[in-house]
Design a protein around this motif. Structure first.
Motif, PDB file in Angstrom:
ATOM      1  N   PRO A   9       0.822  -1.222   0.000  1.00 31.69           N
ATOM      2  CA  PRO A   9       0.000   0.000   0.000  1.00 31.69           C
ATOM      3  C   PRO A   9       0.854   1.270   0.000  1.00 31.69           C
ATOM      4  O   PRO A   9       0.537   2.240  -0.694  1.00 31.69           O
ATOM      5  CB  PRO A   9      -0.818  -0.103   1.283  1.00 31.69           C
ATOM      6  N   ALA A  10       1.926   1.269   0.772  1.00 31.65           N
ATOM      7  CA  ALA A  10       2.781   2.457   0.843  1.00 31.65           C
ATOM      8  C   ALA A  10       3.422   2.745  -0.511  1.00 31.65           C
ATOM      9  O   ALA A  10       3.421   3.889  -0.985  1.00 31.65           O
ATOM     10  CB  ALA A  10       3.851   2.269   1.910  1.00 31.65           C
ATOM     11  N   ILE A  43       9.131   1.410  -8.371  1.00 27.78           N
ATOM     12  CA  ILE A  43       8.699   0.186  -9.058  1.00 27.78           C
ATOM     13  C   ILE A  43       9.674  -0.952  -8.784  1.00 27.78           C
ATOM     14  O   ILE A  43       9.272  -2.096  -8.555  1.00 27.78           O
ATOM     15  CB  ILE A  43       8.546   0.447 -10.568  1.00 27.78           C
ATOM     16  N   SER A  44      10.963  -0.624  -8.774  1.00 24.63           N
ATOM     17  CA  SER A  44      11.978  -1.649  -8.466  1.00 24.63           C
ATOM     18  C   SER A  44      11.790  -2.174  -7.047  1.00 24.63           C
ATOM     19  O   SER A  44      11.933  -3.374  -6.797  1.00 24.63           O
ATOM     20  CB  SER A  44      13.384  -1.072  -8.619  1.00 24.63           C
ATOM     21  N   SER A  45      11.454  -1.294  -6.124  1.00 22.00           N
ATOM     22  CA  SER A  45      11.203  -1.709  -4.747  1.00 22.00           C
ATOM     23  C   SER A  45      10.032  -2.682  -4.682  1.00 22.00           C
ATOM     24  O   SER A  45      10.102  -3.711  -4.000  1.00 22.00           O
ATOM     25  CB  SER A  45      10.922  -0.482  -3.880  1.00 22.00           C
ATOM     26  N   MET A  46       8.967  -2.361  -5.413  1.00 24.33           N
ATOM     27  CA  MET A  46       7.818  -3.260  -5.426  1.00 24.33           C
ATOM     28  C   MET A  46       8.169  -4.605  -6.073  1.00 24.33           C
ATOM     29  O   MET A  46       7.777  -5.662  -5.581  1.00 24.33           O
ATOM     30  CB  MET A  46       6.632  -2.627  -6.147  1.00 24.33           C
ATOM     31  N   PHE A  47       8.930  -4.559  -7.148  1.00 29.32           N
ATOM     32  CA  PHE A  47       9.351  -5.792  -7.821  1.00 29.32           C
ATOM     33  C   PHE A  47      10.162  -6.673  -6.868  1.00 29.32           C
ATOM     34  O   PHE A  47       9.937  -7.882  -6.780  1.00 29.32           O
ATOM     35  CB  PHE A  47      10.164  -5.465  -9.079  1.00 29.32           C
ATOM     36  N   VAL A  48      11.110  -6.055  -6.157  1.00 34.40           N
ATOM     37  CA  VAL A  48      11.941  -6.823  -5.231  1.00 34.40           C
ATOM     38  C   VAL A  48      11.096  -7.354  -4.073  1.00 34.40           C
ATOM     39  O   VAL A  48      11.338  -8.455  -3.580  1.00 34.40           O
ATOM     40  CB  VAL A  48      13.145  -5.986  -4.741  1.00 34.40           C
ATOM     41  N   LEU A  99       1.550   6.552  -7.052  1.00 28.62           N
ATOM     42  CA  LEU A  99       0.435   7.393  -7.493  1.00 28.62           C
ATOM     43  C   LEU A  99       0.782   8.876  -7.342  1.00 28.62           C
ATOM     44  O   LEU A  99       0.538   9.676  -8.245  1.00 28.62           O
ATOM     45  CB  LEU A  99      -0.824   7.048  -6.695  1.00 28.62           C
ATOM     46  N   ALA A 100       1.375   9.228  -6.204  1.00 28.56           N
ATOM     47  CA  ALA A 100       1.774  10.620  -5.987  1.00 28.56           C
ATOM     48  C   ALA A 100       2.844  11.046  -6.994  1.00 28.56           C
ATOM     49  O   ALA A 100       2.786  12.153  -7.546  1.00 28.56           O
ATOM     50  CB  ALA A 100       2.298  10.800  -4.563  1.00 28.56           C
TER      51      ALA A 100
END
Length: 138
Positions: free
Chosen positions: A13-14, A70-75, A20-21
């Motif tokens: 969520p974070a 995006i890389s953080s979410m992927f990892v 989005l921001a």
């Protein structure tokens, strides 16, 4: 520290809200660049050129912020997969790496805000200069 598959999921969520921001910032800047370009074509103002240069730097930062987010979410997703496979040590390192990527994204966000404030200072200084000229002419 004990890490389960739900631990990296807490970041979703974070990260989603941050992305989005960042996207909203990008869209607002893209619109502003188009408007300033039209004004520059008409006036060839040096003030507009400095604003456009400022916006170029901010757009690059936002692109990098989005890339790191995006890389953080992927990892994070990779971490969940590795934890699901039972590799706790690798999962911990991947989770830590995703946090580092997220922190880097946030650090770039701070820098972008600082540049944004500088852009507003340029705008305000131009307005103040015009007012001072009017006062001196009187």
């Amino acid at each position: 520290m004990e890490i389960t598959i739900t631990t990296p999921a807490l970041l979703f969520p974070a990260i989603s809200l941050l992305l989005l921001a960042f996207t909203n910032r990008f869209i607002a800047l893209a619109s502003l660049v188009r408007n300033l370009k039209e004004q520059y074509v008409r006036t060839h103002s040096t003030l507009l050129m400095s604003q456009i240069s400022n916006l170029r730097e901010r757009l690059i930062l936002i692109r990098n912020m989005q890339t790191l987010g995006i890389s953080s979410m992927f990892v994070c997703v990779l971490c969940m997969f590795v934890l699901f496979a039972g590799e706790l040590t690798i999962g911990k390192y991947l989770f830590a790496f995703s946090l580092v990527l997220l922190m880097a994204s946030l650090a770039l966000s701070i820098r972008e805000i600082q540049i944004s404030v500088n852009a507003l200072k340029i705008e305000l200084s131009d307005m103040e200069d015009r007012e001072n000229q009017k006062l001196q002419e009187r």
